[in-house]
Scaffold this active site. Structure first.
Site, short mmCIF file in Angstrom:
data_model
loop_
_atom_site.label_atom_id
_atom_site.label_comp_id
_atom_site.label_asym_id
_atom_site.label_seq_id
_atom_site.Cartn_x
_atom_site.Cartn_y
_atom_site.Cartn_z
N LYS A 1 0.85 -1.19 0.00
CA LYS A 1 0.00 0.00 0.00
C LYS A 1 0.88 1.24 0.00
O LYS A 1 1.74 1.41 0.86
CB LYS A 1 -0.90 0.01 1.24
CG LYS A 1 -1.79 1.25 1.32
CD LYS A 1 -2.80 1.14 2.44
CE LYS A 1 -2.31 1.63 3.77
NZ LYS A 1 -2.13 3.09 3.86
N ASP B 1 -3.42 4.32 -2.00
CA ASP B 1 -4.33 4.78 -0.94
C ASP B 1 -4.29 6.31 -0.88
O ASP B 1 -3.68 6.89 0.02
CB ASP B 1 -3.86 4.14 0.38
CG ASP B 1 -4.70 4.57 1.58
OD1 ASP B 1 -5.84 5.01 1.39
OD2 ASP B 1 -4.18 4.46 2.71
N LYS C 1 -7.26 8.17 -1.23
CA LYS C 1 -8.57 8.62 -0.68
C LYS C 1 -9.08 9.87 -1.39
O LYS C 1 -9.31 10.91 -0.77
CB LYS C 1 -8.45 8.89 0.82
CG LYS C 1 -8.00 7.68 1.64
CD LYS C 1 -8.04 8.00 3.13
CE LYS C 1 -7.57 6.85 3.99
NZ LYS C 1 -6.12 6.60 3.93
N ASP D 1 -13.47 14.82 -4.12
CA ASP D 1 -13.55 16.09 -4.85
C ASP D 1 -14.85 16.09 -5.64
O ASP D 1 -15.69 15.19 -5.47
CB ASP D 1 -12.31 16.20 -5.79
CG ASP D 1 -11.87 17.64 -5.98
OD1 ASP D 1 -12.74 18.49 -6.32
OD2 ASP D 1 -10.67 17.94 -5.82
N THR E 1 -11.47 6.31 11.02
CA THR E 1 -11.61 5.78 12.38
C THR E 1 -11.13 6.80 13.42
O THR E 1 -11.36 6.63 14.61
CB THR E 1 -10.82 4.46 12.53
OG1 THR E 1 -9.53 4.64 11.95
CG2 THR E 1 -11.53 3.32 11.87
N ARG F 1 3.49 -1.48 10.62
CA ARG F 1 4.65 -1.62 11.49
C ARG F 1 4.95 -3.02 12.00
O ARG F 1 6.14 -3.36 12.13
CB ARG F 1 4.52 -0.60 12.65
CG ARG F 1 4.72 0.82 12.14
CD ARG F 1 4.15 1.85 13.07
NE ARG F 1 2.69 1.85 13.04
CZ ARG F 1 1.92 2.66 13.76
NH1 ARG F 1 2.49 3.54 14.57
NH2 ARG F 1 0.61 2.60 13.67
O1 C5P Z 1 1.51 0.34 11.08
P1 C5P Z 1 0.03 0.03 11.03
O2 C5P Z 1 -0.27 -1.45 10.88
O3 C5P Z 1 -0.72 0.64 12.20
O4 C5P Z 1 -0.46 0.74 9.68
C1 C5P Z 1 -1.81 0.79 9.34
C2 C5P Z 1 -1.99 1.47 8.02
O5 C5P Z 1 -3.39 1.56 7.76
C3 C5P Z 1 -1.46 2.91 7.97
O6 C5P Z 1 -1.04 3.17 6.62
C4 C5P Z 1 -2.68 3.73 8.31
O7 C5P Z 1 -2.63 5.03 7.75
C5 C5P Z 1 -3.79 2.91 7.65
N1 C5P Z 1 -5.11 3.14 8.22
C6 C5P Z 1 -5.42 2.91 9.56
N2 C5P Z 1 -6.68 3.14 10.02
C7 C5P Z 1 -7.63 3.60 9.20
C8 C5P Z 1 -7.35 3.83 7.84
C9 C5P Z 1 -6.07 3.58 7.39
O8 C5P Z 1 -4.56 2.49 10.32
N3 C5P Z 1 -8.84 3.78 9.66
#
Ligand code: C5P
Length: 233
Positions: free
Chosen positions: A33, A60, A62, A65, A119, A210
């Site tokens: 992503k 991603d 998003k 517009d 979220t 992560r």
């Molecule tokens: O490192 P981690 O597993 O927390 O990364 C989650 C990914 O999903 C990040 O790119 C974050 O921006 C994305 N994301 C999220 N929650 C959302 C929408 C997207 O954690 N509601």
């Protein structure tokens, strides 16, 4: 057909660390992503480099517009050859339909999904912008709107996956971040779910950053998760 369930979030400020991670992974085992930070820093050149290595990309960005602008942005994303692209469902029916139509004829049509509610938005944040529904009500309403408008699915919390799977049916694609293997650090996520529980709740694909990108051995971390969820490895 090989359809890996894990989408690894490349949350990096530049191409070098993203490519270094990709070098340590395998395209049969995951998708990648690319979000606003990395794409703004590197542009489409990085996508080409990742795709040349065989990786399928979820772009991603998003988009949100007026219908024409969003539709043209989706078309441009389809032209780049990405596997998945997304828009904000809050852009409304006309925007969603225009986005869907814009890519319907693409030779390699990307999956088009919508973000329902971020979220990060709690009840009081919705009230601030004049929305009196609960976040859960908004998620369901916007998921139905996305489906009615021809989109392939939504990004949602794994905690919403069971309800959306029941309401939107088997063919609707549910892409869920906030995934943490049982022993992993939560980092800044609060409502998490394990990979297996998320799939059992109805998620189609799991966005994981992560726990893999910061692991001492990212490939092993990915293999461990794929093993947990019963993916062929
Ligand atoms: O490192 P981690 O597993 O927390 O990364 C989650 C990914 O999903 C990040 O790119 C974050 O921006 C994305 N994301 C999220 N929650 C959302 C929408 C997207 O954690 N509601």
């Amino acid at each position: 057909m090989n359809d890996p369930k894990i989408i690894i979030a490349l949350d990096y400020p530049a191409a070098a660390p993203a490519l270094a991670l990709a070098e340590r992974l395998q395209p049969e085992l995951c998708r990648l992503k690319v979000g606003k930070e990395l794409f703004t820093a590197t542009g489409p050149a990085l996508l080409e480099q990742l795709m040349r290595r065989g990786f399928e990309i979820f772009l991603d960005l998003k988009f949100h517009d007026i219908p024409n602008t969003t539709a043209q942005a989706c078309k441009a994303a389809a032209g780049l050859g990405v596997w998945m692209v997304n828009v904000h469902a809050l852009g409304g029916r006309k925007m969603l339909e225009a986005a869907h139509e814009a890519i319907a004829q693409s030779t390699q049509r990307p999956r088009l999904i919508a973000v329902t509610m971020l979220t990060s938005m709690a009840q009081e944040d919705l009230a601030d912008i004049g929305i009196n529904a609960t976040p859960a009500e908004m998620v369901l309403r916007l998921a139905r709107l996305a489906q009615d408008s021809g989109l392939d699915g939504v990004v949602c919390s794994a905690h919403e996956a069971a309800l959306l799977r029941e309401q939107c049916g088997d063919g609707f694609c549910l892409v869920t971040p906030g995934i943490r293997p049982a022993q992993a650090s939560l980092d800044d996520q609060s409502r998490v779910m394990t990979p297996l529980a998320a799939l059992q709740a109805g998620s189609s694909y799991l966005v994981i950053g992560r726990p893999i990108t910061r692991a001492a051995d990212p490939l092993q971390a990915l293999l461990d998760i794929n093993q947990e969820i019963g993916e062929p490895i």
